[in-house]
Design an enzyme around this catalytic site. Structure first.
Site, PDB file in Angstrom:
ATOM      1  NE  ARG A 129      66.005  49.753  72.240  1.00  0.00           N
ATOM      2  CZ  ARG A 129      64.799  50.060  72.691  1.00  0.00           C
ATOM      3  NH1 ARG A 129      64.128  49.182  73.417  1.00  0.00           N
ATOM      4  NH2 ARG A 129      64.266  51.226  72.436  1.00  0.00           N
ATOM      5  CE  LYS A 180      56.451  51.816  76.711  1.00  0.00           C
ATOM      6  NZ  LYS A 180      57.430  52.868  77.007  1.00  0.00           N
ATOM      7  NE  ARG A 229      57.020  55.375  71.126  1.00  0.00           N
ATOM      8  CZ  ARG A 229      57.590  54.288  71.654  1.00  0.00           C
ATOM      9  NH1 ARG A 229      56.957  53.137  71.599  1.00  0.00           N
ATOM     10  NH2 ARG A 229      58.760  54.362  72.223  1.00  0.00           N
ATOM     11  NE  ARG A 261      66.585  49.850  77.243  1.00  0.00           N
ATOM     12  CZ  ARG A 261      65.363  50.261  76.916  1.00  0.00           C
ATOM     13  NH1 ARG A 261      64.346  50.041  77.724  1.00  0.00           N
ATOM     14  NH2 ARG A 261      65.165  50.897  75.791  1.00  0.00           N
ATOM     15  NE  ARG A 281      64.295  55.577  73.118  1.00  0.00           N
ATOM     16  CZ  ARG A 281      65.024  54.788  73.920  1.00  0.00           C
ATOM     17  NH1 ARG A 281      66.337  54.944  73.981  1.00  0.00           N
ATOM     18  NH2 ARG A 281      64.433  53.866  74.640  1.00  0.00           N
TER      19      ARG A 281
HETATM   20  P1  ADP Z   1      61.203  52.744  73.990  1.00  0.00           P
HETATM   21  O1  ADP Z   1      59.829  52.700  74.551  1.00  0.00           O
HETATM   22  O2  ADP Z   1      62.222  52.221  74.946  1.00  0.00           O
HETATM   23  O3  ADP Z   1      61.606  54.059  73.395  1.00  0.00           O
HETATM   24  P2  ADP Z   1      60.426  50.919  71.812  1.00  0.00           P
HETATM   25  O4  ADP Z   1      61.131  49.646  71.705  1.00  0.00           O
HETATM   26  O5  ADP Z   1      59.004  50.901  72.234  1.00  0.00           O
HETATM   27  O6  ADP Z   1      61.327  51.783  72.777  1.00  0.00           O
HETATM   28  O7  ADP Z   1      60.505  51.730  70.416  1.00  0.00           O
HETATM   29  C1  ADP Z   1      61.727  51.955  69.764  1.00  0.00           C
HETATM   30  C2  ADP Z   1      61.546  52.881  68.571  1.00  0.00           C
HETATM   31  O8  ADP Z   1      60.644  52.280  67.627  1.00  0.00           O
HETATM   32  C3  ADP Z   1      60.930  54.235  68.880  1.00  0.00           C
HETATM   33  O9  ADP Z   1      61.862  55.192  69.306  1.00  0.00           O
HETATM   34  C4  ADP Z   1      60.315  54.592  67.493  1.00  0.00           C
HETATM   35  O10 ADP Z   1      61.287  55.024  66.590  1.00  0.00           O
HETATM   36  C5  ADP Z   1      59.799  53.259  67.014  1.00  0.00           C
HETATM   37  N1  ADP Z   1      58.396  53.029  67.437  1.00  0.00           N
HETATM   38  C6  ADP Z   1      57.947  52.067  68.299  1.00  0.00           C
HETATM   39  N2  ADP Z   1      56.620  52.141  68.472  1.00  0.00           N
HETATM   40  C7  ADP Z   1      56.193  53.180  67.707  1.00  0.00           C
HETATM   41  C8  ADP Z   1      54.919  53.794  67.468  1.00  0.00           C
HETATM   42  N3  ADP Z   1      53.799  53.340  68.048  1.00  0.00           N
HETATM   43  N4  ADP Z   1      54.873  54.858  66.621  1.00  0.00           N
HETATM   44  C9  ADP Z   1      55.974  55.335  66.026  1.00  0.00           C
HETATM   45  N5  ADP Z   1      57.207  54.813  66.215  1.00  0.00           N
HETATM   46  C10 ADP Z   1      57.321  53.750  67.042  1.00  0.00           C
END
Ligand code: ADP
Ligand code: ZN
Length: 210
Positions: A151, A13, A88, A122, A162
């Site tokens: 990360r 994404k 999400r 990554r 995740r």
């Molecule tokens: P990825 O898609 O690679 O898991 P992101 O950078 O989108 O990583 O998100 C990292 C973390 O931030 C998630 O694992 C979660 O803890 C938090 N997070 C991000 N977006 C949301 C969301 N919409 N709702 C709840 N937690 C979120």
């Protein structure tokens, strides 16, 4: 146009968002990036979100919804936007439905074995660029020369969480948006370029409609 990028962690994404932003000029709104910035700046929100993020768990819906409500009201969102990492969960999607109408939800599909391989190698940059150890043999960013980092949630245990959270809480959004007639499926298992070609077909269609 108003679009959402949906897909498992590591589906690509963020990489697609960079390219979409460049070609279509849509503001890239990433909840993950916003939360990481809060964490770095040690804001109240960042300190609260930290423990969830490090474990690879979702930050509670109420917090995320509050954060996005403010973000979506900003001036740069008036003519369109691209959401990455939001919604999400069904609760978050229902909130978004109340405040806006989406043109498309791009579901980037990648098999889990490919995802695990991608996430475990990554390398990230604070500028948003993403690399993989397998193909990038330096610890510097090609775009801004900053030091790359791994990360906290790209460690094995967190990756597993995740993916579980994705399957349980986020994957139901695929059906949710299919029923609304806005879902567009994108094969994302190949290169970033290949995926972007498919993304462009969809976005060009939408922009010609406007
Ligand atoms: P990825 O898609 O690679 O898991 P992101 O950078 O989108 O990583 O998100 C990292 C973390 O931030 C998630 O694992 C979660 O803890 C938090 N997070 C991000 N977006 C949301 C969301 N919409 N709702 C709840 N937690 C979120
Ligand atoms: Zn960089």
């Amino acid at each position: 146009m108003k679009i959402v990028l949906l897909g498992a962690p590591g589906a690509g994404k963020g990489s697609q968002a960079e390219l979409i932003k460049e070609k279509y000029g849509l503001p890239h709104i990433s909840t993950g990036d916003a939360l990481r910035k809060n964490l770095k700046d040690e804001t109240e929100l960042g300190l609260y979100a930290k423990s969830y993020m490090e474990k690879g768990l979702l930050v509670p819906d109420s917090i995320i919804v509050q954060m996005m409500k403010i973000r979506l009201e900003a001036d740069d969102c008036k003519n369109g936007y691209m959401l990455d990492g939001f919604p999400r969960s069904i609760v978050q999607a229902e909130f978004l439905d109340k405040v806006d109408t989406l043109d498309a939800v791009l579901n980037i599909e990648v098999p889990f074995d490919v995802i695990i391989e991608r996430l475990s190698g990554r390398l990230s940059c604070t500028c948003g660029a993403i690399y993989n150890k397998a193909t990038h043999h330096s610890d510097k960013c090609l775009k801004c020369n900053s030091q790359l980092y791994i990360r906290a949630d790209d460690k094995e245990e967190a990756i597993r969480n995740r993916l579980d959270v994705y399957t349980e809480t986020t994957a139901p959004l695929v059906d949710y948006y299919a029923k609304k007639g806005v879902l567009r499926t994108i094969v994302g298992a190949e290169t970033i370029k290949d995926t972007f070609k498919r993304v462009q077909v969809v976005l060009d269609q939408i922009s010609s409609r406007e």
